[in-house]
Design an enzyme around this catalytic site. Sequence first.
Site, PDB file in Angstrom:
ATOM      1  N   TYR A   1      32.255  27.151  35.543  1.00 44.44           N
ATOM      2  CA  TYR A   1      33.483  28.332  36.326  1.00 44.44           C
ATOM      3  C   TYR A   1      33.092  28.763  34.562  1.00 44.44           C
ATOM      4  O   TYR A   1      32.557  30.352  34.418  1.00 44.44           O
ATOM      5  CB  TYR A   1      34.081  28.132  35.698  1.00 44.44           C
ATOM      6  CG  TYR A   1      35.502  28.427  35.651  1.00 44.44           C
ATOM      7  CD1 TYR A   1      35.527  30.391  36.808  1.00 44.44           C
ATOM      8  CD2 TYR A   1      36.093  28.909  34.575  1.00 44.44           C
ATOM      9  CE1 TYR A   1      36.444  30.466  36.260  1.00 44.44           C
ATOM     10  CE2 TYR A   1      36.890  30.437  34.355  1.00 44.44           C
ATOM     11  CZ  TYR A   1      36.797  31.025  35.268  1.00 44.44           C
ATOM     12  OH  TYR A   1      37.347  32.149  34.694  1.00 44.44           O
TER      13      TYR A   1
ATOM     14  N   ASP B   1      37.335  30.641  40.409  1.00 42.48           N
ATOM     15  CA  ASP B   1      38.641  29.421  39.772  1.00 42.48           C
ATOM     16  C   ASP B   1      39.518  28.708  41.082  1.00 42.48           C
ATOM     17  O   ASP B   1      39.075  29.541  42.051  1.00 42.48           O
ATOM     18  CB  ASP B   1      39.092  30.090  38.870  1.00 42.48           C
ATOM     19  CG  ASP B   1      39.784  31.170  39.018  1.00 42.48           C
ATOM     20  OD1 ASP B   1      40.156  31.963  39.943  1.00 42.48           O
ATOM     21  OD2 ASP B   1      40.419  32.002  37.868  1.00 42.48           O
TER      22      ASP B   1
ATOM     23  N   GLU C   1      38.122  31.707  27.761  1.00 38.26           N
ATOM     24  CA  GLU C   1      37.218  30.806  28.810  1.00 38.26           C
ATOM     25  C   GLU C   1      37.927  29.723  28.125  1.00 38.26           C
ATOM     26  O   GLU C   1      38.399  28.793  29.598  1.00 38.26           O
ATOM     27  CB  GLU C   1      36.060  31.322  29.606  1.00 38.26           C
ATOM     28  CG  GLU C   1      35.873  32.369  29.809  1.00 38.26           C
ATOM     29  CD  GLU C   1      36.980  32.206  30.776  1.00 38.26           C
ATOM     30  OE1 GLU C   1      37.408  31.889  31.569  1.00 38.26           O
ATOM     31  OE2 GLU C   1      36.642  34.588  31.794  1.00 38.26           O
TER      32      GLU C   1
END
Length: 302
Positions: free
Chosen positions: A114, A132, A31
């Site tokens: 996020y 996102d 991520e």
Amino acid sequence: MYSEIQEWFSAEARDLPWRRDCSAWGILVSEIMLQQTPVVRVQPVWEEWLERWPAPADFAAAPAAEVLRAWGRLGYPRRALRLHAAAGEIVERHGGAVPDNYEELLSLPGVGTYTAAAVAAFAFGRRTTVVDTNIRRVHARLVIGQALPAPALTAAEMALAADLLPEDTAESVQWNAGVMELGALICTARSPKCGECPVLEQCAWIAAGQPEPTYIPKGQPWAGTDRQVRGAVMAVLRAASSPVHADLLWNAAEAQGHPEVAKELGKLHELNTHAPQLERALAGLVADGLAQLSDAGYQLPA
């Protein structure tokens, strides 16, 4: 639309290594790396990274210079240092295990809303609202009928995402992953493949006649920018095993006996950057902790 997207995801999702039997650490690394960086560039670096540092403790013990070298050309190298700091906190505060809830994830260095939501969902199966760029675009078209979401994330978008999230925990994780993948592969920003969309008949944007965006997205420039110069300097420092004298950075001289350093210096000099820009780049790298300056020259942090 829930079942259609989930069925499409099951059949069409990319086979990515962090979607297989992956540790929470591997998902956190993915991520961070995927922020503003495409999958095709991230995957080989991620695979090398996890082989070298399979757990937070391994990574936390690594020197910062090696972390930056391993980051390579992924861009935005401050992400690497923040992840390094996060690994240190995971070891010190969480016994070496990535925390399994949104609040504790959010407290880690370099982890924003996020990333905390994504790791909670995809690593631990938590019901969290993941939003996102891809998800925002699908929501804008499918539900609102707009070509693109607002230039910046709004409270209304977060509320919509929360409303759309299935109540069932397992379904919420599948929904987050499915909508994200739909935005990445089908409902793209510039050339959406509407004919392949599993929810075409339910799309508010299609029903509205595919209205044009209300603004033109501005891509981030690269050529001639300070970012390009910073990247070129970082490439020189990654290639060097000892400090690089400032004269080499300023003048088109070769680094004798160091072909890789000379190669990267050549690329830096080809930019023909003006003095104030190179000064800004060097000062910025030092201020950001990405480089150190001593009497011997510039080098990666220890």
